[in-house]
Design an enzyme around this catalytic site. Structure first.
Site, PDB file in Angstrom:
ATOM      1  N   LYS A  46       0.849  -1.198   0.000  1.00  0.00           N
ATOM      2  CA  LYS A  46       0.000   0.000   0.000  1.00  0.00           C
ATOM      3  C   LYS A  46       0.881   1.244   0.000  1.00  0.00           C
ATOM      4  O   LYS A  46       0.679   2.176  -0.779  1.00  0.00           O
ATOM      5  CB  LYS A  46      -0.935  -0.012   1.213  1.00  0.00           C
ATOM      6  CG  LYS A  46      -2.044  -1.062   1.111  1.00  0.00           C
ATOM      7  CD  LYS A  46      -2.771  -1.294   2.439  1.00  0.00           C
ATOM      8  CE  LYS A  46      -3.804  -2.424   2.278  1.00  0.00           C
ATOM      9  NZ  LYS A  46      -4.471  -2.798   3.536  1.00  0.00           N
ATOM     10  N   GLN A  78      -4.418  -1.174   9.746  1.00  0.00           N
ATOM     11  CA  GLN A  78      -4.486  -2.537   9.222  1.00  0.00           C
ATOM     12  C   GLN A  78      -5.130  -3.479  10.233  1.00  0.00           C
ATOM     13  O   GLN A  78      -4.786  -3.473  11.414  1.00  0.00           O
ATOM     14  CB  GLN A  78      -3.076  -3.010   8.838  1.00  0.00           C
ATOM     15  CG  GLN A  78      -3.027  -4.361   8.147  1.00  0.00           C
ATOM     16  CD  GLN A  78      -3.631  -4.373   6.742  1.00  0.00           C
ATOM     17  OE1 GLN A  78      -3.730  -3.343   6.077  1.00  0.00           O
ATOM     18  NE2 GLN A  78      -4.045  -5.526   6.288  1.00  0.00           N
ATOM     19  N   ASP A  84     -10.788   3.204   4.338  1.00  0.00           N
ATOM     20  CA  ASP A  84     -11.233   1.806   4.351  1.00  0.00           C
ATOM     21  C   ASP A  84     -12.759   1.705   4.240  1.00  0.00           C
ATOM     22  O   ASP A  84     -13.284   0.637   3.950  1.00  0.00           O
ATOM     23  CB  ASP A  84     -10.845   1.148   5.689  1.00  0.00           C
ATOM     24  CG  ASP A  84      -9.570   0.326   5.612  1.00  0.00           C
ATOM     25  OD1 ASP A  84      -9.329  -0.279   4.557  1.00  0.00           O
ATOM     26  OD2 ASP A  84      -8.837   0.289   6.616  1.00  0.00           O
TER      27      ASP A  84
END
Ligand code: GUN
Length: 302
Positions: A56, A100, A123
């Site tokens: 990422k 994460q 997200d």
């Protein structure tokens, strides 16, 4: 082995197209004085998470984003992590915050997600964004990356009009199963969410024109579960032993028995190089979208 009849949906190529569109939009933003900023937070040292987070960050940097990776030990306290999120919420150089998952047991993941400013929640996990997606007010929502990417792959196979098709989503996670079901519903599919307690899962899947497998069980979906001609989107990323590659070696397989399903399906995503690259591309797209909205500039669509 059965003969392959399905067409392969090339996630790598489709993701590259999105990434190029994001690169263009990034140039436009930068010309207006805004550099998209993405902060990725990794707690602990789970090897799979480390790989995802590194990819990422690398992609963000290659697009010219302000890209920050913040590592914290698995022993970090919840309050300390919440304080870090708050700092990122207030940092004007950061437009996207990703923590994460999974987080260590002693941290309440829901609390952390709810601490992220919804406008920076790239997200799409914050209840505000979940609610906006569920109510169909997509205009100001941020949509979870893997589901958004999966839908682009479905449209690549079937075109824009999938109204009336039967879709079966296997898996009910907040990260994939539930949001992808919402997106399919919004496209007027008839949606079933199946899960570990579903009775006669094979029979349920056999009804589906579109199958999205997101359960994390290697090769769960067999060829004889797939309706001939169906579109199969395999979100699974399971690392299994691969002694044929040498002692201690592993390989990635999806939730679908690819060779079997490819003999029956109309379209199918491979693992790797299917959904995986789309997740990162959509994260980049969400970051540019968040930056545009925060700066009050026009949004590109991806
Ligand atoms: N873990 C697995 N997939 C994801 C994702 O899309 N976002 C975050 N934050 N964690 C994940």
């Amino acid at each position: 082995m059965a003969e392959t009849t399905a067409r392969i949906i090339d996630g790598t190529a489709i993701a590259a197209g999105i990434t190029e569109a994001v690169r263009g939009a990034t140039g436009t933003l930068k010309a207006a004085g805004v550099t998209p900023g993405l902060a990725v937070v990794l707690v602990g040292a789970d090897p799979a998470s480390e790989v995802y987070v590194r990819n990422k960050g690398k992609t963000a940097a290659s697009l010219g984003f302000h890209s920050v990776q913040i590592n914290r030990p698995a022993t970090i306290g919840e309050a300390e992590l919440l304080a870090l999120v708050d700092e990122l919420n207030r940092d004007p150089a950061i437009h996207g915050i990703l923590v994460q998952m999974p987080l260590p047991q002693h941290i309440d993941a829901a609390k952390v997600i709810e601490a992220i400013r919804p406008e920076k929640d790239v997200d799409g996990f914050h209840p505000i964004n979940v609610g906006r997606l569920a109510t169909g007010s997509r205009g100001n929502a941020l949509v979870p990356c893997t589901p958004a990417g999966s839908m682009i792959l479905v449209r690549h196979a079937l075109g824009p009009d999938i109204a009336g098709l039967r879709a079966v989503v296997i898996g009910r996670s907040n990260i994939v199963g539930k949001p992808v079901a919402q997106l399919l519903l919004q496209e007027n599919c008839t949606v079933t969410i199946a899960h570990s307690r579903t009775r006669d899962l094979a029979a349920v899947v056999r009804e589906a024109d579109i199958v999205v497998a997101a359960v994390g069980r290697p090769r769960l979906v067999r060829g004889d579960w797939v309706k001939p001609g169906a579109t199969v989107i395999d979100v699974g990323m399971n690392r299994i032993p691969a002694p044929e590659k040498g002692e201690g070696q592993t390989r990635l397989v999806g939730d679908v028995a690819f060779d079997e399903a490819a003999a029956v399906a109309g379209w199918i995503t491979p693992v790797p190089k299917g959904v995986g690259p789309m997740t990162i591309a959509m994260l980049m797209a969400n970051t540019v979208t968040a930056a545009s909205r925060i700066a009050g500039l026009p949004e590109a669509s991806f």
